[in-house]
Scaffold this active site. Structure first.
Site, PDB file in Angstrom:
ATOM      1  N   VAL A 161       0.685  -1.359   0.232  1.00 12.43           N
ATOM      2  CA  VAL A 161      -0.078   0.006  -0.376  1.00 12.43           C
ATOM      3  C   VAL A 161       0.827   1.536   0.219  1.00 12.43           C
ATOM      4  CG1 VAL A 161      -1.756   1.503   1.374  1.00 12.43           C
ATOM      5  CG2 VAL A 161      -1.904  -1.329   1.140  1.00 12.43           C
ATOM      6  N   LYS A 209      -7.073  -1.556   9.545  1.00  7.98           N
ATOM      7  CA  LYS A 209      -8.144  -1.974   9.915  1.00  7.98           C
ATOM      8  C   LYS A 209      -7.998  -2.153  11.700  1.00  7.98           C
ATOM      9  CE  LYS A 209      -7.861  -6.178   7.130  1.00  7.98           C
ATOM     10  NZ  LYS A 209      -7.280  -5.370   6.504  1.00  7.98           N
ATOM     11  N   GLU A 257     -10.227   6.180   5.415  1.00 12.75           N
ATOM     12  CA  GLU A 257     -11.003   5.337   4.697  1.00 12.75           C
ATOM     13  C   GLU A 257     -10.446   3.962   4.163  1.00 12.75           C
ATOM     14  OE1 GLU A 257     -13.807   6.566   2.798  1.00 12.75           O
ATOM     15  OE2 GLU A 257     -14.135   4.565   2.836  1.00 12.75           O
ATOM     16  N   GLY A 312     -10.651  -1.578   0.717  1.00  6.83           N
ATOM     17  CA  GLY A 312      -9.270  -0.361   0.393  1.00  6.83           C
ATOM     18  C   GLY A 312      -9.753   0.336  -0.862  1.00  6.83           C
ATOM     19  N   GLY A 359      -1.547 -13.350  -6.494  1.00  2.37           N
ATOM     20  CA  GLY A 359      -0.951 -12.889  -5.242  1.00  2.37           C
ATOM     21  C   GLY A 359      -2.652 -12.209  -4.453  1.00  2.37           C
ATOM     22  N   GLU A 375      -3.107 -14.896   1.149  1.00  2.00           N
ATOM     23  CA  GLU A 375      -1.566 -14.290   2.254  1.00  2.00           C
ATOM     24  C   GLU A 375      -1.144 -15.754   1.743  1.00  2.00           C
ATOM     25  OE1 GLU A 375      -0.230 -11.689   2.647  1.00  2.00           O
ATOM     26  OE2 GLU A 375      -1.817 -10.532   2.642  1.00  2.00           O
ATOM     27  N   ASP A 404     -10.279 -10.878   8.898  1.00  2.00           N
ATOM     28  CA  ASP A 404     -10.492  -9.759   8.529  1.00  2.00           C
ATOM     29  C   ASP A 404     -11.179  -8.773   7.654  1.00  2.00           C
ATOM     30  OD1 ASP A 404      -8.654  -7.712   6.499  1.00  2.00           O
ATOM     31  OD2 ASP A 404     -10.365  -8.978   5.464  1.00  2.00           O
ATOM     32  N   LYS A 432     -13.450  -5.369   9.924  1.00  2.00           N
ATOM     33  CA  LYS A 432     -14.339  -4.276   8.858  1.00  2.00           C
ATOM     34  C   LYS A 432     -15.850  -4.440   8.868  1.00  2.00           C
ATOM     35  CE  LYS A 432     -10.736  -5.226   5.382  1.00  2.00           C
ATOM     36  NZ  LYS A 432     -11.015  -6.313   4.067  1.00  2.00           N
ATOM     37  N   GLY A 473      -5.257  -3.883  -2.766  1.00  2.00           N
ATOM     38  CA  GLY A 473      -4.785  -3.515  -4.039  1.00  2.00           C
ATOM     39  C   GLY A 473      -3.894  -2.460  -3.587  1.00  2.00           C
TER      40      GLY A 473
HETATM   41  N1  LIG Z   1      -2.758  -4.718   1.429  1.00  2.00           N
HETATM   42  C1  LIG Z   1      -3.659  -4.395   0.442  1.00  2.00           C
HETATM   43  O1  LIG Z   1      -4.452  -4.723  -0.299  1.00  2.00           O
HETATM   44  C2  LIG Z   1      -4.422  -3.651   1.865  1.00  2.00           C
HETATM   45  C3  LIG Z   1      -5.710  -3.073   1.520  1.00  2.00           C
HETATM   46  C4  LIG Z   1      -6.142  -2.325   2.772  1.00  2.00           C
HETATM   47  C5  LIG Z   1      -5.787  -1.949   3.671  1.00  2.00           C
HETATM   48  N2  LIG Z   1      -4.434  -2.275   3.224  1.00  2.00           N
HETATM   49  C6  LIG Z   1      -3.827  -1.841   4.730  1.00  2.00           C
HETATM   50  O2  LIG Z   1      -2.525  -1.348   4.747  1.00  2.00           O
HETATM   51  C7  LIG Z   1      -1.376  -1.400   5.485  1.00  2.00           C
HETATM   52  C8  LIG Z   1      -0.362  -2.107   4.501  1.00  2.00           C
HETATM   53  O3  LIG Z   1      -0.245  -2.771   4.326  1.00  2.00           O
HETATM   54  P1  LIG Z   1       0.579  -3.502   2.994  1.00  2.00           P
HETATM   55  O4  LIG Z   1       0.114  -4.777   2.301  1.00  2.00           O
HETATM   56  O5  LIG Z   1       1.782  -2.534   3.134  1.00  2.00           O
HETATM   57  O6  LIG Z   1       1.916  -3.800   3.863  1.00  2.00           O
HETATM   58  P2  LIG Z   1       3.535  -4.754   3.776  1.00  2.00           P
HETATM   59  O7  LIG Z   1       3.573  -5.314   2.326  1.00  2.00           O
HETATM   60  O8  LIG Z   1       3.667  -5.535   4.398  1.00  2.00           O
HETATM   61  O9  LIG Z   1       4.456  -3.406   4.124  1.00  2.00           O
HETATM   62  C9  LIG Z   1       4.735  -2.800   5.297  1.00  2.00           C
HETATM   63  C10 LIG Z   1       5.643  -1.949   5.133  1.00  2.00           C
HETATM   64  O10 LIG Z   1       5.783  -1.472   6.585  1.00  2.00           O
HETATM   65  C11 LIG Z   1       7.169  -1.536   6.878  1.00  2.00           C
HETATM   66  N3  LIG Z   1       7.105  -1.628   8.548  1.00  2.00           N
HETATM   67  C12 LIG Z   1       7.154  -3.161   9.374  1.00  2.00           C
HETATM   68  N4  LIG Z   1       7.335  -2.306  10.272  1.00  2.00           N
HETATM   69  C13 LIG Z   1       8.245  -1.218  10.221  1.00  2.00           C
HETATM   70  C14 LIG Z   1       8.688  -0.652  11.731  1.00  2.00           C
HETATM   71  N5  LIG Z   1       8.937  -1.249  12.636  1.00  2.00           N
HETATM   72  N6  LIG Z   1       8.910   1.221  10.942  1.00  2.00           N
HETATM   73  C15 LIG Z   1       9.002   1.437   9.831  1.00  2.00           C
HETATM   74  N7  LIG Z   1       8.591   0.896   8.614  1.00  2.00           N
HETATM   75  C16 LIG Z   1       8.356  -0.658   9.012  1.00  2.00           C
HETATM   76  C17 LIG Z   1       7.946  -2.287   5.808  1.00  2.00           C
HETATM   77  O11 LIG Z   1       8.828  -2.078   6.077  1.00  2.00           O
HETATM   78  P3  LIG Z   1      10.288  -3.835   5.432  1.00  2.00           P
HETATM   79  O12 LIG Z   1       9.326  -3.962   3.919  1.00  2.00           O
HETATM   80  O13 LIG Z   1      11.755  -2.235   4.904  1.00  2.00           O
HETATM   81  O14 LIG Z   1      10.708  -4.323   6.591  1.00  2.00           O
HETATM   82  C18 LIG Z   1       6.959  -2.400   4.572  1.00  2.00           C
HETATM   83  O15 LIG Z   1       7.155  -1.424   3.551  1.00  2.00           O
HETATM   84  C19 LIG Z   1      -2.209  -3.083   6.676  1.00  2.00           C
HETATM   85  O16 LIG Z   1      -2.616  -2.598   7.522  1.00  2.00           O
HETATM   86  C20 LIG Z   1      -2.533  -3.846   5.653  1.00  2.00           C
HETATM   87  O17 LIG Z   1      -3.673  -4.045   6.458  1.00  2.00           O
HETATM   88  C21 LIG Z   1      -3.509  -3.265   2.804  1.00  2.00           C
END
Ligand SMILES: NC(=O)c1ccc[n+]([C@@H]2O[C@H](COP(=O)([O-])OP(=O)(O)OC[C@H]3O[C@@H](n4cnc5c(N)ncnc54)[C@H](OP(=O)(O)O)[C@@H]3O)[C@@H](O)[C@H]2O)c1
Length: 454
Positions: free
Chosen positions: A34, A127, A151, A156, A209, A212, A223, A227, A324
């Site tokens: 994200v 969330k 939001e 998403g 993808g 997980e 999850d 929500k 996404g």
């Molecule tokens: N994926 C989706 O489609 C989606 C949709 C809606 C909401 N969300 C929400 O959006 C949020 C992010 O999701 P994501 O899928 O983007 O997660 P992700 O791919 O796992 O990315 C997490 C990021 O946070 C960084 N990070 C973790 N701990 C950290 C720390 N202590 N200090 C600094 N950076 C740190 C990680 O860095 P490193 O990689 O360098 O370790 C990585 O860049 C979550 O809360 C998720 O529930 C996701």
């Protein structure tokens, strides 16, 4: 005495030309799916967004743990500061809005509290964080006179929270039904359309993808539970504890259930629902039989769909991308735009959860619900099975609506289905506990309520 965050413009100046000279600084913490999606959308849409706002937005600081070893980030612009330590982002006086996208709930909570303490406006997509700590963060943001954007936490890129909080703020909601998890909806629609098993559809979702490597949170409904907790808060102004919401996942749905569902002119979807029951709310996540003609039955694949039932405006349905990087990035940036507008208007704080005055969110037990039910049994075939099951159902005062049996199954593992007339769910649950003990059952019984959708 609260103070406005330090902004790089004079809040009293409102002429168009000086508005355009103003700059609002962003700090992005987390550069995963994200975070990267948000940054990419920002870079692509920056001029369009600035045209909407009439001021400049600048990405000042980005942070992730592995940023110094990361792939090329020059596309972000050389002037953007990079750090592994999120505290540096919050210390940066050029950052007005902190965007928290780290994923891990405990880290997200620490960052969120620190951001509000530092009087940064905050946007989060987490969330878990908002479902568990939303009221606390809303109160902290109000005290700090900064804004909180949430939001992206639900569905998403689908603007459901704004629709409930702003577009339908004059409504009195009776109920909300949502397909809130793209992974499980993808699996169920693959099973439905391609005739594959749960395991095959899950493997396909992982390969694409959508799921997980460890799909438990999605498949078991957790999850969607976060929500629906957030949606229930926004629709009804009641704080609902996540752990009090009954949850059931989709892992026990089999191909044969779709065959029977179609015979009954229904389909199967994982539904998060929140409904008024007098002074209480009934909230749950579980797979349900959905009439084939219902709008939610037309929500396919990784899409999300939410049907809101208002007492005056009737039904409003919103569908769109539930996840996404870039789709969610749009939701994150929409919050940034709203916050930037509030900053330009003097920084007034809005209520991110839609209510300033709360009522207790006591939940009505699902057992009180009176619904028709689908009961699927898998048996080792022998004479007298039906009469044993019917005797138990009759003893619990449950009427049978129909009995269905598709040909072509082995006698050692023979599935058949009963549909039950509307009955209290706790009564059906007691009968099913008894049926479960019958010696000829080859698998535990499966029950699903028929959703009474408007
Ligand atoms: N994926 C989706 O489609 C989606 C949709 C809606 C909401 N969300 C929400 O959006 C949020 C992010 O999701 P994501 O899928 O983007 O997660 P992700 O791919 O796992 O990315 C997490 C990021 O946070 C960084 N990070 C973790 N701990 C950290 C720390 N202590 N200090 C600094 N950076 C740190 C990680 O860095 P490193 O990689 O360098 O370790 C990585 O860049 C979550 O809360 C998720 O529930 C996701």
């Amino acid at each position: 005495m609260s103070r406005q965050p330090r902004l790089s413009f004079a809040a009293s100046d409102s002429s168009a030309s000086s508005r355009e000279r103003r700059t609002i600084g962003l700090g992005l913490i987390g550069l995963g799916t994200v975070g990267t999606g948000t940054a990419r959308v920002f870079v692509e849409h920056q001029h369009e967004i600035e045209r909407r706002l009439g001021c400049r937005l600048e990405l000042k600081h980005v942070c992730s743990r592995s940023i110094l070893k990361r792939r090329d980030l020059t596309w972000l612009g050389r002037e953007v500061k990079r750090t592994r330590d999120w505290r540096e982002v919050l210390r940066d006086p050029g950052v007005d809005v902190a965007i928290e996208l780290v994923g891990t709930p405990s880290t997200a909570l620490t960052i969120a509290r620190a951001a509000l303490q530092a009087r940064k406006h905050l946007v989060t997509a987490n969330k878990n964080l908002v479902a568990e700590h939303g009221r606390e963060l809303a109160e902290r943001s109000a005290q700090a006179r900064v804004n909180l954007g949430i939001e992206a936490c639900v569905a998403g890129g689908t603007p459901i929270l704004h629709a409930i909080r702003e577009g339908l703020a004059g409504e009195h909601f009776n109920a909300l039904f949502g397909i809130l998890n793209g992974t499980t909806n993808y699996i169920l629609t693959e099973m439905e359309q391609r005739g594959c098993s749960f395991r095959e559809a899950l493997a396909e979702a992982q390969a694409r993808g959508y799921a997980e490597p460890d799909p438990t949170l999605d498949v078991e409904g957790h999850d969607a539970r976060y929500k629906i907790a957030i949606l229930a808060m926004l629709c009804f102004g009641r704080s609902v504890r996540v752990r009090d919401i009954p949850v059931e996942g989709i892992a026990r749905i089999e191909q044969v259930d779709f065959a029977y569902a179609h015979k009954l002119h229904h389909t199967i979807r994982l539904i998060g629902a929140a409904q008024r029951r007098g002074e209480r709310l009934m909230v749950f996540v579980r797979p349900m039989m959905i009439p084939g003609a219902a709008q939610l039955a037309g929500v396919h694949g990784a899409t999300n769909g939410i049907l809101m039932v208002g007492s005056k405006g009737g039904n409003t349905m919103i569908t769109g991308r539930g996840a996404g990087g870039e789709a969610t990035g749009v939701a994150v940036l929409s919050d940034v735009v709203e916050i930037a507008r509030a900053i330009l208007a003097g920084g007034a704080s809005t209520s991110p959860l839609g209510y300033m005055h709360w009522r207790p969110g006591k939940l009505a037990p699902v057992g009180d619900n009176v619904v028709g039910a689908y009961l699927r049994l898998v048996v080792r075939d022998r004479p007298g099975i039906l009469s044993r099951v019917c005797t138990i159902l009759a003893r619990h005062g449950i009427n049978i609506d129909s009995v269905l049996q598709e040909p072509g199954h082995s006698k050692s593992r023979l599935p058949f289905v009963m549909t039950l007339e509307p009955t209290r769910e706790d009564r059906v649950a007691r009968a099913v506990r008894e049926i479960r003990r019958l010696p000829f059952l080859a698998a535990p019984p499966l029950t699903m309520p028929f959703a009474e959708l408007p």
